[in-house]
Design a protein around this motif. Sequence first.
Motif, PDB file in Angstrom:
ATOM      1  N   PRO A 136     -64.676  83.766 -90.771  1.00 30.71           N
ATOM      2  CA  PRO A 136     -64.077  83.094 -91.934  1.00 30.71           C
ATOM      3  C   PRO A 136     -64.918  83.285 -93.191  1.00 30.71           C
ATOM      4  O   PRO A 136     -66.143  83.175 -93.154  1.00 30.71           O
ATOM      5  CB  PRO A 136     -64.050  81.610 -91.508  1.00 30.71           C
ATOM      6  N   GLY A 137     -64.265  83.581 -94.296  1.00 28.62           N
ATOM      7  CA  GLY A 137     -64.932  83.672 -95.575  1.00 28.62           C
ATOM      8  C   GLY A 137     -65.626  84.988 -95.861  1.00 28.62           C
ATOM      9  O   GLY A 137     -66.261  85.131 -96.898  1.00 28.62           O
ATOM     10  N   VAL A 138     -65.538  85.960 -94.963  1.00 25.62           N
ATOM     11  CA  VAL A 138     -66.201  87.249 -95.172  1.00 25.62           C
ATOM     12  C   VAL A 138     -65.252  88.197 -95.886  1.00 25.62           C
ATOM     13  O   VAL A 138     -64.132  88.435 -95.428  1.00 25.62           O
ATOM     14  CB  VAL A 138     -66.652  87.870 -93.830  1.00 25.62           C
ATOM     15  N   GLU A 139     -65.676  88.715 -97.036  1.00 28.13           N
ATOM     16  CA  GLU A 139     -64.870  89.642 -97.806  1.00 28.13           C
ATOM     17  C   GLU A 139     -65.079  91.066 -97.292  1.00 28.13           C
ATOM     18  O   GLU A 139     -66.159  91.434 -96.826  1.00 28.13           O
ATOM     19  CB  GLU A 139     -65.236  89.581 -99.295  1.00 28.13           C
ATOM     20  N   GLU A 140     -64.053  91.882 -97.394  1.00 24.64           N
ATOM     21  CA  GLU A 140     -64.096  93.254 -96.897  1.00 24.64           C
ATOM     22  C   GLU A 140     -65.145  94.084 -97.629  1.00 24.64           C
ATOM     23  O   GLU A 140     -65.766  94.972 -97.066  1.00 24.64           O
ATOM     24  CB  GLU A 140     -62.725  93.912 -97.043  1.00 24.64           C
ATOM     25  N   ASN A 141     -65.361  93.770 -98.905  1.00 20.86           N
ATOM     26  CA  ASN A 141     -66.290  94.571 -99.709  1.00 20.86           C
ATOM     27  C   ASN A 141     -67.722  94.041 -99.684  1.00 20.86           C
ATOM     28  O   ASN A 141     -68.573  94.503-100.431  1.00 20.86           O
ATOM     29  CB  ASN A 141     -65.793  94.649-101.160  1.00 20.86           C
ATOM     30  N   GLU A 142     -68.022  93.063 -98.844  1.00 23.30           N
ATOM     31  CA  GLU A 142     -69.384  92.540 -98.771  1.00 23.30           C
ATOM     32  C   GLU A 142     -70.320  93.600 -98.211  1.00 23.30           C
ATOM     33  O   GLU A 142     -69.946  94.432 -97.401  1.00 23.30           O
ATOM     34  CB  GLU A 142     -69.424  91.274 -97.901  1.00 23.30           C
ATOM     35  N   SER A 143     -71.604  93.548 -98.664  1.00 25.90           N
ATOM     36  CA  SER A 143     -72.579  94.538 -98.226  1.00 25.90           C
ATOM     37  C   SER A 143     -72.963  94.302 -96.781  1.00 25.90           C
ATOM     38  O   SER A 143     -72.752  93.224 -96.225  1.00 25.90           O
ATOM     39  CB  SER A 143     -73.827  94.466 -99.113  1.00 25.90           C
ATOM     40  N   GLY A 144     -73.514  95.330 -96.181  1.00 26.70           N
ATOM     41  CA  GLY A 144     -73.954  95.225 -94.798  1.00 26.70           C
ATOM     42  C   GLY A 144     -73.174  96.150 -93.888  1.00 26.70           C
ATOM     43  O   GLY A 144     -72.112  96.684 -94.237  1.00 26.70           O
ATOM     44  N   LEU A 145     -73.708  96.345 -92.692  1.00 31.67           N
ATOM     45  CA  LEU A 145     -73.088  97.201 -91.694  1.00 31.67           C
ATOM     46  C   LEU A 145     -72.011  96.420 -90.964  1.00 31.67           C
ATOM     47  O   LEU A 145     -72.238  95.293 -90.522  1.00 31.67           O
ATOM     48  CB  LEU A 145     -74.160  97.680 -90.706  1.00 31.67           C
ATOM     49  N   TRP A 174     -79.631  96.394 -93.917  1.00 28.25           N
ATOM     50  CA  TRP A 174     -79.760  96.070 -92.495  1.00 28.25           C
ATOM     51  C   TRP A 174     -78.928  94.850 -92.101  1.00 28.25           C
ATOM     52  O   TRP A 174     -78.932  94.445 -90.954  1.00 28.25           O
ATOM     53  CB  TRP A 174     -81.224  95.824 -92.143  1.00 28.25           C
ATOM     54  N   LEU A 175     -78.238  94.264 -93.075  1.00 30.12           N
ATOM     55  CA  LEU A 175     -77.395  93.118 -92.759  1.00 30.12           C
ATOM     56  C   LEU A 175     -76.174  93.573 -91.963  1.00 30.12           C
ATOM     57  O   LEU A 175     -75.671  94.679 -92.130  1.00 30.12           O
ATOM     58  CB  LEU A 175     -76.939  92.415 -94.039  1.00 30.12           C
ATOM     59  N   VAL A 176     -75.694  92.707 -91.095  1.00 27.28           N
ATOM     60  CA  VAL A 176     -74.494  92.986 -90.302  1.00 27.28           C
ATOM     61  C   VAL A 176     -73.418  92.004 -90.733  1.00 27.28           C
ATOM     62  O   VAL A 176     -73.646  90.797 -90.792  1.00 27.28           O
ATOM     63  CB  VAL A 176     -74.779  92.835 -88.794  1.00 27.28           C
ATOM     64  N   ARG A 177     -72.246  92.506 -91.054  1.00 22.98           N
ATOM     65  CA  ARG A 177     -71.138  91.633 -91.455  1.00 22.98           C
ATOM     66  C   ARG A 177     -70.019  91.694 -90.420  1.00 22.98           C
ATOM     67  O   ARG A 177     -69.733  92.746 -89.845  1.00 22.98           O
ATOM     68  CB  ARG A 177     -70.593  92.039 -92.828  1.00 22.98           C
ATOM     69  N   ASN A 178     -69.428  90.570 -90.168  1.00 24.57           N
ATOM     70  CA  ASN A 178     -68.308  90.473 -89.235  1.00 24.57           C
ATOM     71  C   ASN A 178     -67.044  90.199 -90.038  1.00 24.57           C
ATOM     72  O   ASN A 178     -66.826  89.081 -90.507  1.00 24.57           O
ATOM     73  CB  ASN A 178     -68.553  89.348 -88.231  1.00 24.57           C
ATOM     74  N   PRO A 179     -66.184  91.203 -90.231  1.00 28.64           N
ATOM     75  CA  PRO A 179     -64.997  91.019 -91.079  1.00 28.64           C
ATOM     76  C   PRO A 179     -64.023  89.983 -90.539  1.00 28.64           C
ATOM     77  O   PRO A 179     -63.169  89.479 -91.269  1.00 28.64           O
ATOM     78  CB  PRO A 179     -64.361  92.426 -91.091  1.00 28.64           C
TER      79      PRO A 179
END
Length: 366
Positions: free
Chosen positions: A64-73, A56-61
């Motif tokens: 800063p610092g967010v990797e493309e393969n991180e978990s989340g929607l 249920w986590l939301v990731r914003n690609p």
Amino acid sequence: VREGHSESFLPLPVPASAAAAAAAAAAAAAPGTSSEPQQARVLGHCSLADVPVDKWLVRNPDAPGVEENESGLALSEVTEVEPQAPKPSSVLVMVQIDPNGAPGGPDQIRQQLMALAAALRAAAAAQGLPLTSLLVQYHSGVANAAPANAPLTPFPGEATEGADAKQVGSFSDVLCEIKFRVSPMAFFQVNAGATCLLYNAVGRMAGVNPNTLLLDVCCGTGTIGLTLAKQVAAVVGIDNVESAIADARVNAEINGITNTTFVCGAAEHVMESVLEEHAPKHSHLMAVVDPPRAGLHRNVLRALLACKELKRLVFVSCNPDSLVLNAGILCGRYLRDWPVGTRSEFSVSSLQQCVLHTSLTSSCRS
């Protein structure tokens, strides 16, 4: 109107791409054909602590610092599509009327309530809904909510399931794999899926262990304390609604939970005595507070701050304004050491639950 279910339902979020594909399929399908995206009941029989929160986590690609393969929607995939929940296994309807507002007096009220009952039962039957309780509450005047002592009875000629001398029209629901009896006036979260995620966050922030005494302030029907009871030595819940405390005690019994105590009374009146009785018996004390929108009474704050054994506090709030006022007092002595998190409870409104975790350090005590 309140609904109860016979099993937990914690659906996966619907990505925007899946929602768009379902909408396109629906447009091309024959009339009456459903093409809604399938929702998995992911909670199943896993424990609350094992809920796969990352789904249920939301990731914003672009952050800063967010990797493309991180978990989340992905942020671009977030949608407001409502998951398809199973139909309820029980439905309670409560109507509030002014007993002095009918020109024809009690006879007119009785006739209109009987006609309304017939209409409600016909409508429920047409939609396949199990209407198990029809209640009427009598209240004169204008208020945000009727007082706790406002008369509450079944509709004329109606019997209510689960009723006894002190319990009129209770219904059953399942939250985080625990069964709950809920009385009409007791507070109970209506968004079961979001509530399971909320309580998972509370459990992680609480840092409980088998030696912990968990103090559940404003406990309602016992939801927070009972969902965490297996992880602690004992739970003490406090609430000022008598029917809610009766529910909490029944809920502990029907789930076979034996390490709980529920106290009926205003928290500002009973907090000191509860702490004096229970805190010395345990090596680790932590509290969860989940107050109404007005926040915690100043006497409750004083009692929490004065308890030397209390090292951890998790504050669940549905009103950021009262949270700021309460947190200002608490954080004068507590040190916040966990990020503040929010969880949207209702996709159709701006209501949110905010969770604040604080730890009391020895240098903060006076």
